[in-house]
Design a protein around this motif. Structure first.
Motif, PDB file in Angstrom:
ATOM      1  N   HIS A  67       0.836  -1.210   0.000  1.00  0.00           N
ATOM      2  CA  HIS A  67       0.000   0.000   0.000  1.00  0.00           C
ATOM      3  C   HIS A  67       0.870   1.258   0.000  1.00  0.00           C
ATOM      4  O   HIS A  67       0.590   2.202  -0.741  1.00  0.00           O
ATOM      5  CB  HIS A  67      -0.940   0.007   1.206  1.00  0.00           C
ATOM      6  N   ALA A  68       1.922   1.255   0.836  1.00  0.00           N
ATOM      7  CA  ALA A  68       2.832   2.406   0.884  1.00  0.00           C
ATOM      8  C   ALA A  68       3.529   2.582  -0.465  1.00  0.00           C
ATOM      9  O   ALA A  68       3.717   3.712  -0.932  1.00  0.00           O
ATOM     10  CB  ALA A  68       3.851   2.226   2.001  1.00  0.00           C
ATOM     11  N   ALA A  69       3.922   1.478  -1.091  1.00  0.00           N
ATOM     12  CA  ALA A  69       4.583   1.537  -2.406  1.00  0.00           C
ATOM     13  C   ALA A  69       3.635   2.085  -3.463  1.00  0.00           C
ATOM     14  O   ALA A  69       4.031   2.905  -4.296  1.00  0.00           O
ATOM     15  CB  ALA A  69       5.080   0.154  -2.808  1.00  0.00           C
ATOM     16  N   THR A  70       2.384   1.642  -3.419  1.00  0.00           N
ATOM     17  CA  THR A  70       1.394   2.131  -4.378  1.00  0.00           C
ATOM     18  C   THR A  70       1.217   3.635  -4.233  1.00  0.00           C
ATOM     19  O   THR A  70       1.161   4.359  -5.233  1.00  0.00           O
ATOM     20  CB  THR A  70       0.044   1.399  -4.180  1.00  0.00           C
ATOM     21  N   ASP A  71       1.168   4.109  -2.993  1.00  0.00           N
ATOM     22  CA  ASP A  71       1.039   5.552  -2.759  1.00  0.00           C
ATOM     23  C   ASP A  71       2.271   6.300  -3.271  1.00  0.00           C
ATOM     24  O   ASP A  71       2.147   7.344  -3.913  1.00  0.00           O
ATOM     25  CB  ASP A  71       0.840   5.840  -1.266  1.00  0.00           C
ATOM     26  N   ALA A  72       3.469   5.776  -2.963  1.00  0.00           N
ATOM     27  CA  ALA A  72       4.705   6.440  -3.387  1.00  0.00           C
ATOM     28  C   ALA A  72       4.816   6.470  -4.906  1.00  0.00           C
ATOM     29  O   ALA A  72       5.147   7.502  -5.495  1.00  0.00           O
ATOM     30  CB  ALA A  72       5.917   5.738  -2.778  1.00  0.00           C
ATOM     31  N   ILE A  73       4.532   5.357  -5.546  1.00  0.00           N
ATOM     32  CA  ILE A  73       4.612   5.290  -7.009  1.00  0.00           C
ATOM     33  C   ILE A  73       3.505   6.132  -7.630  1.00  0.00           C
ATOM     34  O   ILE A  73       3.665   6.697  -8.711  1.00  0.00           O
ATOM     35  CB  ILE A  73       4.594   3.816  -7.477  1.00  0.00           C
ATOM     36  N   GLY A  74       2.386   6.265  -6.908  1.00  0.00           N
ATOM     37  CA  GLY A  74       1.310   7.151  -7.359  1.00  0.00           C
ATOM     38  C   GLY A  74       1.774   8.594  -7.458  1.00  0.00           C
ATOM     39  O   GLY A  74       1.238   9.374  -8.250  1.00  0.00           O
ATOM     40  N   GLY A  75       2.777   8.962  -6.646  1.00  0.00           N
ATOM     41  CA  GLY A  75       3.361  10.294  -6.750  1.00  0.00           C
ATOM     42  C   GLY A  75       4.125  10.489  -8.055  1.00  0.00           C
ATOM     43  O   GLY A  75       4.313  11.611  -8.508  1.00  0.00           O
ATOM     44  N   PHE A  76       4.564   9.407  -8.659  1.00  0.00           N
ATOM     45  CA  PHE A  76       5.262   9.457  -9.946  1.00  0.00           C
ATOM     46  C   PHE A  76       4.264   9.418 -11.100  1.00  0.00           C
ATOM     47  O   PHE A  76       4.413  10.100 -12.086  1.00  0.00           O
ATOM     48  CB  PHE A  76       6.212   8.270 -10.120  1.00  0.00           C
ATOM     49  N   GLU A 180       6.117   2.440   5.560  1.00  0.00           N
ATOM     50  CA  GLU A 180       6.393   3.752   4.968  1.00  0.00           C
ATOM     51  C   GLU A 180       7.886   4.066   5.025  1.00  0.00           C
ATOM     52  O   GLU A 180       8.444   4.608   4.071  1.00  0.00           O
ATOM     53  CB  GLU A 180       5.579   4.824   5.685  1.00  0.00           C
ATOM     54  N   ARG A 181       8.542   3.699   6.135  1.00  0.00           N
ATOM     55  CA  ARG A 181      10.000   3.900   6.241  1.00  0.00           C
ATOM     56  C   ARG A 181      10.729   3.046   5.208  1.00  0.00           C
ATOM     57  O   ARG A 181      11.701   3.491   4.588  1.00  0.00           O
ATOM     58  CB  ARG A 181      10.493   3.562   7.652  1.00  0.00           C
ATOM     59  N   LEU A 182      10.266   1.817   5.030  1.00  0.00           N
ATOM     60  CA  LEU A 182      10.865   0.908   4.052  1.00  0.00           C
ATOM     61  C   LEU A 182      10.834   1.528   2.658  1.00  0.00           C
ATOM     62  O   LEU A 182      11.829   1.507   1.927  1.00  0.00           O
ATOM     63  CB  LEU A 182      10.108  -0.428   4.076  1.00  0.00           C
ATOM     64  N   VAL A 183       9.705   2.101   2.293  1.00  0.00           N
ATOM     65  CA  VAL A 183       9.554   2.721   0.976  1.00  0.00           C
ATOM     66  C   VAL A 183      10.447   3.949   0.864  1.00  0.00           C
ATOM     67  O   VAL A 183      11.101   4.164  -0.170  1.00  0.00           O
ATOM     68  CB  VAL A 183       8.067   3.064   0.711  1.00  0.00           C
ATOM     69  N   LEU A 184      10.526   4.759   1.913  1.00  0.00           N
ATOM     70  CA  LEU A 184      11.392   5.941   1.883  1.00  0.00           C
ATOM     71  C   LEU A 184      12.854   5.554   1.713  1.00  0.00           C
ATOM     72  O   LEU A 184      13.589   6.187   0.942  1.00  0.00           O
ATOM     73  CB  LEU A 184      11.211   6.774   3.150  1.00  0.00           C
ATOM     74  N   VAL A 185      13.289   4.524   2.422  1.00  0.00           N
ATOM     75  CA  VAL A 185      14.674   4.061   2.299  1.00  0.00           C
ATOM     76  C   VAL A 185      14.940   3.566   0.876  1.00  0.00           C
ATOM     77  O   VAL A 185      15.982   3.854   0.293  1.00  0.00           O
ATOM     78  CB  VAL A 185      14.983   2.958   3.347  1.00  0.00           C
ATOM     79  N   ALA A 186      13.991   2.844   0.307  1.00  0.00           N
ATOM     80  CA  ALA A 186      14.158   2.353  -1.068  1.00  0.00           C
ATOM     81  C   ALA A 186      14.264   3.521  -2.041  1.00  0.00           C
ATOM     82  O   ALA A 186      15.080   3.496  -2.971  1.00  0.00           O
ATOM     83  CB  ALA A 186      12.996   1.441  -1.453  1.00  0.00           C
ATOM     84  N   MET A 187      13.465   4.554  -1.831  1.00  0.00           N
ATOM     85  CA  MET A 187      13.524   5.733  -2.707  1.00  0.00           C
ATOM     86  C   MET A 187      14.884   6.437  -2.566  1.00  0.00           C
ATOM     87  O   MET A 187      15.468   6.834  -3.568  1.00  0.00           O
ATOM     88  CB  MET A 187      12.393   6.699  -2.360  1.00  0.00           C
ATOM     89  N   GLU A 188      15.354   6.565  -1.340  1.00  0.00           N
ATOM     90  CA  GLU A 188      16.647   7.211  -1.124  1.00  0.00           C
ATOM     91  C   GLU A 188      17.774   6.394  -1.733  1.00  0.00           C
ATOM     92  O   GLU A 188      18.726   6.954  -2.287  1.00  0.00           O
ATOM     93  CB  GLU A 188      16.877   7.428   0.373  1.00  0.00           C
ATOM     94  N   THR A 189      17.671   5.074  -1.652  1.00  0.00           N
ATOM     95  CA  THR A 189      18.666   4.197  -2.262  1.00  0.00           C
ATOM     96  C   THR A 189      18.741   4.412  -3.771  1.00  0.00           C
ATOM     97  O   THR A 189      19.798   4.341  -4.376  1.00  0.00           O
ATOM     98  CB  THR A 189      18.332   2.712  -1.964  1.00  0.00           C
ATOM     99  N   ALA A 190      17.576   4.697  -4.364  1.00  0.00           N
ATOM    100  CA  ALA A 190      17.525   4.937  -5.800  1.00  0.00           C
ATOM    101  C   ALA A 190      17.898   6.376  -6.164  1.00  0.00           C
ATOM    102  O   ALA A 190      17.913   6.732  -7.338  1.00  0.00           O
ATOM    103  CB  ALA A 190      16.115   4.626  -6.308  1.00  0.00           C
ATOM    104  N   GLY A 191      18.188   7.183  -5.142  1.00  0.00           N
ATOM    105  CA  GLY A 191      18.600   8.555  -5.418  1.00  0.00           C
ATOM    106  C   GLY A 191      17.464   9.548  -5.517  1.00  0.00           C
ATOM    107  O   GLY A 191      17.636  10.644  -6.023  1.00  0.00           O
ATOM    108  N   ILE A 192      16.285   9.150  -5.057  1.00  0.00           N
ATOM    109  CA  ILE A 192      15.133  10.053  -5.086  1.00  0.00           C
ATOM    110  C   ILE A 192      14.602  10.178  -3.668  1.00  0.00           C
ATOM    111  O   ILE A 192      14.178   9.195  -3.060  1.00  0.00           O
ATOM    112  CB  ILE A 192      14.001   9.524  -6.003  1.00  0.00           C
ATOM    113  N   GLY A 193      14.643  11.382  -3.153  1.00  0.00           N
ATOM    114  CA  GLY A 193      14.065  11.629  -1.839  1.00  0.00           C
ATOM    115  C   GLY A 193      12.568  11.870  -2.000  1.00  0.00           C
ATOM    116  O   GLY A 193      12.086  12.073  -3.108  1.00  0.00           O
TER     117      GLY A 193
END
Length: 197
Positions: A67-76, A180-193
């Motif tokens: 669900h958190a990933a869907t929300d984060a990717i929804g921002g893209f 939500e923290r897991l998704v944020l860390v994954a985004m930061e790992t990919a270079g996107i805050g």
């Protein structure tokens, strides 16, 4: 049954195996979602996010992270979020099985490996005059696959399927926050805050 989201395959599975659960291949879902994103950075971030989701093992954690990933990717991309939302039940079907089966249900790597070996052996003959000569190499591949699965005891835990799983606990605030923290860390790992998304 595990397969791609090809409508013909899904229809055939439903007709031939009406009581079987269907699992959408995770890697193809990831690729489909990433293909809807414009930039390379966003595709990379979405891939990292989805990999982090499916690296989780507890069903409640996986669902919360999805669900958190869907929300984060929804921002893209709203289109990618819609795809993930529609695919949730099919992508997470493996969670309804015992833990020792989940890794094998989530993908169809064994089937694809067997299909590649069949192609390799039948391609060597180039032209097969009838079905009879084709049965030998295909039968040999299938016999080897059966022996391999028997020796490795991949299906030794079939008894676990007869025991009903305990009810899944609801997703609590702590699990949701961890997802939500897991998704944020994954985004930061990919270079996107979160703000750069």
């Amino acid at each position: 049954m595990t397969s791609d989201a090809h409508e013909g395959l899904r229809r055939a599975i439903a007709e031939c195996f009406p009581s079987a659960a269907w699992q959408r291949r995770i890697v193809h879902l990831e690729r489909n979602a990433c293909s809807l994103l414009g930039s390379k950075r966003r595709r990379k971030a979405a891939g990292k996010i989805m990999q982090a989701v499916f690296a989780e093992s507890e069903p409640a954690s996986v669902r919360a992270a999805y669900h958190a990933a869907t929300d984060a990717i929804g921002g893209f991309s709203g289109e990618a979020a819609e795809l993930l939302g529609e695919a949730e039940a099919d992508a997470l079907a493996y969670l309804d099985f015992p833990a020792e089966h989940r890794r094998r249900i989530r993908t169809n790597n064994a089937q694809e490996r067997t299909n590649r070996e069949i192609k390799r052996r039948t391609r060597a003959a180039q032209v097969l005059p009838s079905m009879e000569p084709m049965i030998r190499p295909v039968g040999a591949v299938m016999a080897e696959a059966d022996e391999d699965w028997s020796v490795r005891r991949c299906m030794a835990t079939m008894d676990a399927l007869e025991t009903p799983l305990p009810p899944e606990p609801p997703i609590d605030d702590e699990t949701r926050s961890r997802a939500e923290r897991l998704v944020l860390v994954a985004m930061e790992t990919a270079g996107i805050g979160p703000k750069a998304a």
